[in-house]
Design a protein around this motif. Sequence first.
Motif, PDB file in Angstrom:
ATOM      1  N   GLU A 184       0.774  -1.244   0.031  1.00 60.40           N
ATOM      2  CA  GLU A 184      -0.131  -0.072   0.025  1.00 60.40           C
ATOM      3  C   GLU A 184       0.886   1.175  -0.175  1.00 60.40           C
ATOM      4  O   GLU A 184       1.971   1.268   0.666  1.00 60.40           O
ATOM      5  CB  GLU A 184      -0.839  -0.051   1.150  1.00 60.40           C
ATOM      6  CG  GLU A 184      -1.992   1.115   1.210  1.00 60.40           C
ATOM      7  CD  GLU A 184      -3.039   1.061   0.168  1.00 60.40           C
ATOM      8  OE1 GLU A 184      -3.501   2.078  -0.386  1.00 60.40           O
ATOM      9  OE2 GLU A 184      -3.418  -0.365  -0.112  1.00 60.40           O
ATOM     10  N   GLY A 185       0.536   2.284  -0.872  1.00 63.17           N
ATOM     11  CA  GLY A 185       1.166   3.699  -0.688  1.00 63.17           C
ATOM     12  C   GLY A 185       1.187   4.477   0.507  1.00 63.17           C
ATOM     13  O   GLY A 185       0.392   3.968   1.534  1.00 63.17           O
ATOM     14  N   PRO A 186       1.489   5.504   0.623  1.00 60.74           N
ATOM     15  CA  PRO A 186       1.658   6.209   1.801  1.00 60.74           C
ATOM     16  C   PRO A 186       0.363   6.794   2.081  1.00 60.74           C
ATOM     17  O   PRO A 186      -0.406   7.484   1.232  1.00 60.74           O
ATOM     18  CB  PRO A 186       2.633   7.336   1.390  1.00 60.74           C
ATOM     19  CG  PRO A 186       2.779   7.345   0.111  1.00 60.74           C
ATOM     20  CD  PRO A 186       2.482   6.145  -0.244  1.00 60.74           C
ATOM     21  N   GLY A 187      -0.045   6.666   3.355  1.00 62.24           N
ATOM     22  CA  GLY A 187      -1.392   7.420   3.682  1.00 62.24           C
ATOM     23  C   GLY A 187      -1.032   8.826   4.261  1.00 62.24           C
ATOM     24  O   GLY A 187       0.020   9.274   4.697  1.00 62.24           O
ATOM     25  N   ILE A 188      -1.812   9.940   3.839  1.00 68.20           N
ATOM     26  CA  ILE A 188      -1.765  11.263   3.900  1.00 68.20           C
ATOM     27  C   ILE A 188      -3.035  11.770   4.829  1.00 68.20           C
ATOM     28  O   ILE A 188      -4.145  11.678   4.168  1.00 68.20           O
ATOM     29  CB  ILE A 188      -1.484  11.970   2.820  1.00 68.20           C
ATOM     30  CG1 ILE A 188      -0.119  11.548   2.227  1.00 68.20           C
ATOM     31  CG2 ILE A 188      -1.236  13.652   2.994  1.00 68.20           C
ATOM     32  CD1 ILE A 188       0.271  12.072   0.779  1.00 68.20           C
ATOM     33  N   MET A 189      -3.051  12.402   5.612  1.00 65.42           N
ATOM     34  CA  MET A 189      -4.186  13.096   6.403  1.00 65.42           C
ATOM     35  C   MET A 189      -3.898  14.593   6.909  1.00 65.42           C
ATOM     36  O   MET A 189      -2.572  14.834   7.132  1.00 65.42           O
ATOM     37  CB  MET A 189      -4.760  12.283   7.629  1.00 65.42           C
ATOM     38  CG  MET A 189      -5.025  10.805   7.513  1.00 65.42           C
ATOM     39  SD  MET A 189      -5.586   9.839   9.063  1.00 65.42           S
ATOM     40  CE  MET A 189      -4.124   9.971   9.905  1.00 65.42           C
ATOM     41  N   VAL A 190      -4.922  15.174   7.186  1.00 64.35           N
ATOM     42  CA  VAL A 190      -4.767  16.604   7.643  1.00 64.35           C
ATOM     43  C   VAL A 190      -5.810  16.464   8.887  1.00 64.35           C
ATOM     44  O   VAL A 190      -6.893  16.148   9.020  1.00 64.35           O
ATOM     45  CB  VAL A 190      -5.288  17.368   6.882  1.00 64.35           C
ATOM     46  CG1 VAL A 190      -5.088  18.940   7.583  1.00 64.35           C
ATOM     47  CG2 VAL A 190      -4.457  17.793   5.672  1.00 64.35           C
ATOM     48  N   LEU A 191      -5.190  16.871  10.069  1.00 64.01           N
ATOM     49  CA  LEU A 191      -6.001  16.799  11.336  1.00 64.01           C
ATOM     50  C   LEU A 191      -5.987  18.272  11.974  1.00 64.01           C
ATOM     51  O   LEU A 191      -5.272  18.952  11.750  1.00 64.01           O
ATOM     52  CB  LEU A 191      -5.369  15.838  12.365  1.00 64.01           C
ATOM     53  CG  LEU A 191      -5.672  14.352  12.220  1.00 64.01           C
ATOM     54  CD1 LEU A 191      -4.866  13.807  10.990  1.00 64.01           C
ATOM     55  CD2 LEU A 191      -5.253  13.668  13.384  1.00 64.01           C
ATOM     56  N   SER A 192      -7.210  18.466  12.629  1.00 59.42           N
ATOM     57  CA  SER A 192      -7.239  19.721  13.535  1.00 59.42           C
ATOM     58  C   SER A 192      -6.154  19.571  14.660  1.00 59.42           C
ATOM     59  O   SER A 192      -5.496  18.579  15.026  1.00 59.42           O
ATOM     60  CB  SER A 192      -8.606  20.230  14.023  1.00 59.42           C
ATOM     61  OG  SER A 192      -9.103  19.148  15.001  1.00 59.42           O
ATOM     62  N   ASP A 193      -5.883  20.751  15.480  1.00 60.78           N
ATOM     63  CA  ASP A 193      -5.264  20.813  16.571  1.00 60.78           C
ATOM     64  C   ASP A 193      -6.045  19.885  17.571  1.00 60.78           C
ATOM     65  O   ASP A 193      -5.458  19.656  18.739  1.00 60.78           O
ATOM     66  CB  ASP A 193      -4.794  22.061  17.136  1.00 60.78           C
ATOM     67  CG  ASP A 193      -6.148  23.088  17.496  1.00 60.78           C
ATOM     68  OD1 ASP A 193      -7.296  22.385  17.134  1.00 60.78           O
ATOM     69  OD2 ASP A 193      -5.830  24.249  17.615  1.00 60.78           O
ATOM     70  N   GLN A 194      -7.222  19.657  17.442  1.00 61.84           N
ATOM     71  CA  GLN A 194      -7.992  18.670  18.502  1.00 61.84           C
ATOM     72  C   GLN A 194      -7.766  17.346  17.956  1.00 61.84           C
ATOM     73  O   GLN A 194      -8.616  16.505  18.673  1.00 61.84           O
ATOM     74  CB  GLN A 194      -9.340  19.312  18.819  1.00 61.84           C
ATOM     75  CG  GLN A 194      -9.536  20.492  19.281  1.00 61.84           C
ATOM     76  CD  GLN A 194      -8.829  20.873  20.515  1.00 61.84           C
ATOM     77  OE1 GLN A 194      -9.140  20.147  21.286  1.00 61.84           O
ATOM     78  NE2 GLN A 194      -8.056  21.717  20.670  1.00 61.84           N
ATOM     79  N   LEU A 195      -6.942  16.957  16.984  1.00 70.07           N
ATOM     80  CA  LEU A 195      -6.909  15.694  16.562  1.00 70.07           C
ATOM     81  C   LEU A 195      -8.251  15.144  15.877  1.00 70.07           C
ATOM     82  O   LEU A 195      -8.467  13.814  15.618  1.00 70.07           O
ATOM     83  CB  LEU A 195      -6.278  14.799  17.420  1.00 70.07           C
ATOM     84  CG  LEU A 195      -4.948  15.129  18.145  1.00 70.07           C
ATOM     85  CD1 LEU A 195      -4.429  14.042  18.901  1.00 70.07           C
ATOM     86  CD2 LEU A 195      -4.001  15.532  17.094  1.00 70.07           C
ATOM     87  N   ASP A 196      -8.756  16.022  15.299  1.00 73.26           N
ATOM     88  CA  ASP A 196      -9.954  15.543  14.498  1.00 73.26           C
ATOM     89  C   ASP A 196      -9.526  15.399  12.740  1.00 73.26           C
ATOM     90  O   ASP A 196      -8.919  16.348  12.521  1.00 73.26           O
ATOM     91  CB  ASP A 196     -11.326  16.628  14.700  1.00 73.26           C
ATOM     92  CG  ASP A 196     -11.933  16.630  16.025  1.00 73.26           C
ATOM     93  OD1 ASP A 196     -11.953  15.421  16.777  1.00 73.26           O
ATOM     94  OD2 ASP A 196     -12.158  17.745  16.506  1.00 73.26           O
ATOM     95  N   ILE A 197      -9.903  14.319  12.414  1.00 78.63           N
ATOM     96  CA  ILE A 197      -9.440  14.436  10.813  1.00 78.63           C
ATOM     97  C   ILE A 197     -10.395  15.313  10.104  1.00 78.63           C
ATOM     98  O   ILE A 197     -11.488  15.022   9.909  1.00 78.63           O
ATOM     99  CB  ILE A 197      -9.778  12.752  10.576  1.00 78.63           C
ATOM    100  CG1 ILE A 197      -8.630  11.825  11.457  1.00 78.63           C
ATOM    101  CG2 ILE A 197      -9.435  12.547   9.085  1.00 78.63           C
ATOM    102  CD1 ILE A 197      -8.906  10.544  11.044  1.00 78.63           C
ATOM    103  N   ILE A 198      -9.702  15.768   9.309  1.00 79.27           N
ATOM    104  CA  ILE A 198     -10.195  16.968   8.364  1.00 79.27           C
ATOM    105  C   ILE A 198     -10.381  16.270   6.873  1.00 79.27           C
ATOM    106  O   ILE A 198     -11.465  16.516   6.479  1.00 79.27           O
ATOM    107  CB  ILE A 198      -9.364  18.275   8.219  1.00 79.27           C
ATOM    108  CG1 ILE A 198      -9.525  18.916   9.763  1.00 79.27           C
ATOM    109  CG2 ILE A 198     -10.115  19.332   7.348  1.00 79.27           C
ATOM    110  CD1 ILE A 198      -8.458  19.998   9.951  1.00 79.27           C
ATOM    111  N   SER A 199      -9.352  15.702   6.369  1.00 77.93           N
ATOM    112  CA  SER A 199      -9.365  15.186   5.067  1.00 77.93           C
ATOM    113  C   SER A 199      -8.335  13.991   5.090  1.00 77.93           C
ATOM    114  O   SER A 199      -6.944  14.006   5.948  1.00 77.93           O
ATOM    115  CB  SER A 199      -8.917  16.104   4.161  1.00 77.93           C
ATOM    116  OG  SER A 199      -7.669  16.855   4.395  1.00 77.93           O
ATOM    117  N   PHE A 200      -8.528  13.299   4.145  1.00 83.14           N
ATOM    118  CA  PHE A 200      -7.446  11.893   4.091  1.00 83.14           C
ATOM    119  C   PHE A 200      -7.483  11.554   2.638  1.00 83.14           C
ATOM    120  O   PHE A 200      -8.590  11.546   2.028  1.00 83.14           O
ATOM    121  CB  PHE A 200      -8.049  10.940   5.064  1.00 83.14           C
ATOM    122  CG  PHE A 200      -9.286  10.548   5.131  1.00 83.14           C
ATOM    123  CD1 PHE A 200      -9.805   9.247   4.393  1.00 83.14           C
ATOM    124  CD2 PHE A 200     -10.174  11.216   5.706  1.00 83.14           C
ATOM    125  CE1 PHE A 200     -10.921   8.699   4.402  1.00 83.14           C
ATOM    126  CE2 PHE A 200     -11.611  10.718   5.643  1.00 83.14           C
ATOM    127  CZ  PHE A 200     -11.968   9.545   4.965  1.00 83.14           C
TER     128      PHE A 200
END
Length: 367
Positions: A184-200
């Motif tokens: 599997e290729g690399p997983g990329i995510m963007v999280l808030s400073d509260q560690l809520d997932i914004i996008s992936f």
Amino acid sequence: MNAKIESFKQLINKLAGHGATSYEFRTALISRLREIIPFDAACFTAVDPQTLLSTGAVTEEGVEAIHHRLFEYEYVQADFNTYTQLVESDIPVATLSGATNGQMERSARYRHVLQPAGFKDELRAALVNDQSCWGYLTLFRKQGSPLFTESERDFVAELVPAIAYQLRAIHLSLPAEDTVWIEEGPGIMVLSDQLDIISFNDASAYWLHLLRQWEHITNHVIPRPIQAVCTRALADSAGSAGSSSLAKVCLRVPNGHYVTIQASRLNGPAGTIQLAVWIGAASPNDMLPYLSEAYGLSEREKQILDRVVKGLSTKELALSLHISAYTVQDHLKSIFIKTGVTSRRELLWRLFSRFHVYDTPDTTHLK
């Protein structure tokens, strides 16, 4: 007491035997330790010895709800008995009651996290073996329970080397020859400073599923290695490249793979803070320290292996390390013996085929 300690050390060795995974070993040890030292809850974390960040935790009831806050008080807030402090201490075990002289209210972690959750005292152990830390063990007692005693702390301190040794052995155990590596290729995510997932991306969903499966946690829990690297990245107030490089873990998962997780702090819109997280197969620089440890290489042999993987010739190796070509050859022979190969070409091919250390082995100069 000495007989009890020796008996428990033998039990530790038994619990780690017969191919036990890190999770199985940690779960079993918590259960058996409770028979000797009463406690109301426990958290047993494996860590990356390079960065001292969590690679996964076993948490009992009552701890999971405050686990993310414990990360905050480890990496962001100054307080008593941080694990970083314990790793450097002559005795890597301490109780909160002992550190505060019985005045737990002096601890912000106690006032804002432990007391609201119903906990009173806390015993922490940094699991250090051969000057490297492989895990953290935390025991909790609820309000109304007695404080941890000095003899209980001393008992755990006597067990630290044995527990750390087994954690190290499990982490460094080499994957089977027929291990099928994740493609599997690399997983990329963007999280808030509260560690809520914004996008992936799609790959990150795959990695999240595996991480949760390996940690035995539900889908609503952010895997602890991701929590750790994100919290560490948030602690870098300047967000500079030099400090954010510490927001990274390399973990060996149950089927033998090595995975790297890294977080970087981002400046979001309107002054908000976000976090970029990368998850994927470990790079050569991340894997080689563990493979070198697993094969029992000396410090000089580790230096030579690193340069061999980078493609340096014997002459270049000698120049870079300020030693003779004959000495390089002596070290290479020792490396061959320890890794079970007979030549540099075979060594590189083994690293390529068994561990996927690099993409395409160039062996044209290895005659």
